[in-house]
Design an enzyme around this catalytic site. Structure first.
Site, short mmCIF file in Angstrom:
data_model
loop_
_atom_site.label_atom_id
_atom_site.label_comp_id
_atom_site.label_asym_id
_atom_site.label_seq_id
_atom_site.Cartn_x
_atom_site.Cartn_y
_atom_site.Cartn_z
N ASN A 3 34.64 29.41 17.73
CA ASN A 3 33.73 29.90 18.75
C ASN A 3 34.45 30.16 20.05
OD1 ASN A 3 32.65 28.23 21.28
ND2 ASN A 3 33.38 26.77 19.74
N GLY B 10 32.55 30.54 25.70
CA GLY B 10 33.08 30.76 27.04
C GLY B 10 32.38 29.96 28.12
N CYS C 267 38.56 22.62 26.84
CA CYS C 267 37.99 23.78 26.15
C CYS C 267 39.08 24.82 25.92
CB CYS C 267 36.87 24.38 26.97
SG CYS C 267 36.23 25.91 26.26
N LYS D 285 37.65 14.19 28.07
CA LYS D 285 37.75 14.79 26.73
C LYS D 285 39.04 15.58 26.63
CE LYS D 285 35.09 17.38 23.29
NZ LYS D 285 33.78 17.99 22.99
N SER E 134 37.82 21.22 20.39
CA SER E 134 38.12 22.11 19.27
C SER E 134 39.59 22.53 19.30
CB SER E 134 37.19 23.33 19.29
OG SER E 134 37.28 23.99 20.52
#
Lengths: 301, 265
Positions: free
Chosen positions: A69, A72, A126, A162, A190
């Site tokens: 994915n 954004g 991210c 994270k 991810s």
């Protein structure tokens, strides 16, 4: 005390499962729904200072073992998100996932919402963020430490960091985060980014061309990250990556996670996944004679 | 899997000055009227209702109104051109009862015609209120006339059938005829009005909702509705009135691509 209850950084959870950041969670309604569905805590979708539309579609495509994915980091901005946080029903602890480009943005955001949530999760991981956010920070131990240190100075609630697995040595970043004052770590965001190309047209399917890989495919790497970091830090670890059933949760607990987050597998299992996993854990622990989740944490070491 | 399948446009039907239907060869399995497809034109990807399902010819169709950049790009395509389709997604209409009133407004007729074809083909008595701004924007009249369904047209300017809103005609019809169920898809303002009407008549009804959608596979949360949190792409888009009562943003507001709320006029 029921068998599944845990305490994370002083936050009591009725079971060790959380809704992971980025999956649903952009409204109070969906966070409350995850709570009603059995999650022990919920993490919001990441939000930043300004409203962000994210990337154009396609933002998500399925691959073997999960999805890639590049949404954004779409979000309505902290001022709008604050209105959502005010509507949380507080049935389970809520953790705000926030992102920014630097320590000032992070501090600005968390100071606005600190009183509405139980903890903060810093998204410095991210893999499809724009403008120097996300893993652009989390791949650099010093940048990560700067942000953790500044945010810690500005808030009283626990600060969770994270981390991205897309680094040479996740242990080093984990230690920098711990030294900077992080109260806990979430492992892992991810992976990748990855790409999927349509074979008829030769076009990469995601509009952003690349996106973060999540789902069962990344679980073995997440387990390894938790295992390695557990040996090197003293703060609690929240395990995330590819959890689909209670057996996956057990692996994370054995590796050293104190609790876990669940995201992508909602695509396969629906919102019942939390209750199903908790029932599975209860059955397993009864059979094995475990009295609490804490007894299981880290037994692989 | 949730991956676009590349299909050729087999046929394009000009339904009105602004609406075209695109027909594709498709291995029809359990596609249900009310469900939608994610349509990828190799530039963007949007959800579109299935307007045509033929399990014998193995074809499906989607009907698209030209209202923006994406829909214009698709309207410019020709037969033989390719699109990526994934789906079907969501929960479609449940067929129940022996006499059903279906109400479609504008491009909301797309899932309505698929439902009407299926239900009337099963021998159910279907009455269709087809509402549009003006006569040449009425959709699928030919298809309805070929089926056993009864058509009641309704235009804002009175150029065909009832002059006024579809909801006014629906209220009039409901007061004259007993139905087992009502089905509706159209602008949310219209659906909210019809919701209030069917509640008054105490008739079970299903409505097809629309919200900004990204992943279409129940993960991104963009289409979750207040206060229940349900995903339009999984728990919806079709909801019974009992469920709609729990969706308190219905008829009130919707969120855009960043999640900012906007009132429904």
């Amino acid at each position: 005390m029921t068998i599944l209850e845990i305490e994370l950084c002083g936050i009591k959870m009725r079971n060790p499962t959380m809704l992971a950041a980025g999956i649903l969670g952009s409204t109070a309604s969906s966070l409350n729904w995850a709570g009603r569905s059995g999650a022990g805590a919920v993490v919001t979708k990441s939000f930043g200072i300004e409203p962000n539309k994210g990337y154009s579609n396609p933002t998500t495509v399925e691959v073997m073992g999960g999805i890639i994915n590049a949404v954004g980091l779409s979000n309505p901005g902290v001022n709008n998100f604050k209105l959502e946080l005010e509507k949380l029903d507080k049935s389970v602890p809520a953790i705000a996932s926030v992102y920014g480009a630097n320590q000032y943005e992070f501090s600005d955001i968390v100071s606005k919402i600190e009183n509405l949530v139980d903890a903060i999760e810093l998204n410095v991981s991210c893999p499809h963020a724009m403008g120097g956010c996300g893993s652009a920070i989390g791949q650099d131990p010093n940048l990560t430490a700067d942000i953790v240190r500044t945010v810690k100075k500005n808030v009283k609630i626990p600060v969770i960091v994270k981390l991205t697995p897309n680094v040479t040595d996740i242990v080093e970043i984990a230690q920098y985060a711990e030294d900077a004052g992080a109260d806990a770590l979430t492992l892992i965001n991810s992976m990748g980014p990855g790409m999927k190309i349509d074979i008829e047209t030769g076009i990469p399917i995601l509009k952003n061309r690349v996106g973060g890989l999540s789902g069962p495919a990344i679980k073995p790497i997440a387990i390894r990250c938790v295992f390695d970091v557990f040996e090197s830090v003293d703060i609690p670890i929240i395990g995330v990556g590819g959890i689909r059933d209670y057996k996956d949760v057990l692996e994370f607990l054995y590796a050293g996670a104190q609790c876990v987050q669940i995201g992508t597998s909602i695509m396969y299992e629906g919102m019942d996944i939390f209750t199903n996993i908790n029932n599975g854990l209860r059955r397993f622990m009864d059979k094995k004679g475990y009295g609490s989740v804490d007894e299981i944490v880290g037994i692989a070491h | 899997m949730n991956i676009p399948r590349i299909v050729k446009i087999k046929q394009i039907i000009n339904e009105s000055p602004t609406v075209k239907t695109f027909i594709f060869d498709w291995d029809v399995k359990d596609e249900i009227p009310g469900q939608f497809m994610m349509v990828w034109n190799f530039n963007n990807e949007k959800p579109m209702s299935i307007s045509y399902i033929d399990p014998v010819k193995n074809e499906i169709g989607i009907s698209i109104r030209n209202i923006g950049k994406f829909t214009k790009q698709i309207h410019n395509l020709c037969e033989g051109d390719k699109l990526g389709l994934r789906g079907p997604y969501g929960r479609g209409f449940h067929i129940a009862g022996s006499k059903i009133l279906v109400v479609g407004g504008g491009i909301g007729m797309a899932p309505i015609i698929a439902f009407s074809d299926k239900a009337s083909g099963m021998g159910i008595e279907v009455h269709i209120i087809s509402a549009a701004t003006t006569h040449n924007e009425l959709l699928f009249n030919d298809r309805i006339e070929k089926s056993d369904a009864k058509l009641l047209t309704c235009t804002d300017d009175g150029t065909s059938g009832f002059c006024g809103f579809g909801t006014d005609l629906a209220e009039k019809t409901l007061s004259e005829i007993d139905y087992d169920m009502v089905i509706c898809c159209g602008p949310e303002v219209m659906m909210k009005k019809l919701f209030d009407i069917v509640e008054k008549f105490k008739i079970p009804a299903q409505f097809s909702m629309e919200r900004y959608m990204k992943c279409g596979m129940g993960l991104c949360g963009q289409c979750c509705v207040d206060n229940v949190g349900w995903r339009i792409c999984v728990e919806g888009p079709v909801f019974w009135t009992d469920e709609l009562r729990m969706i308190n943003e219905f008829g009130q507001y919707r969120r855009d691509s960043s999640g900012v709320k906007h009132n429904i006029p």
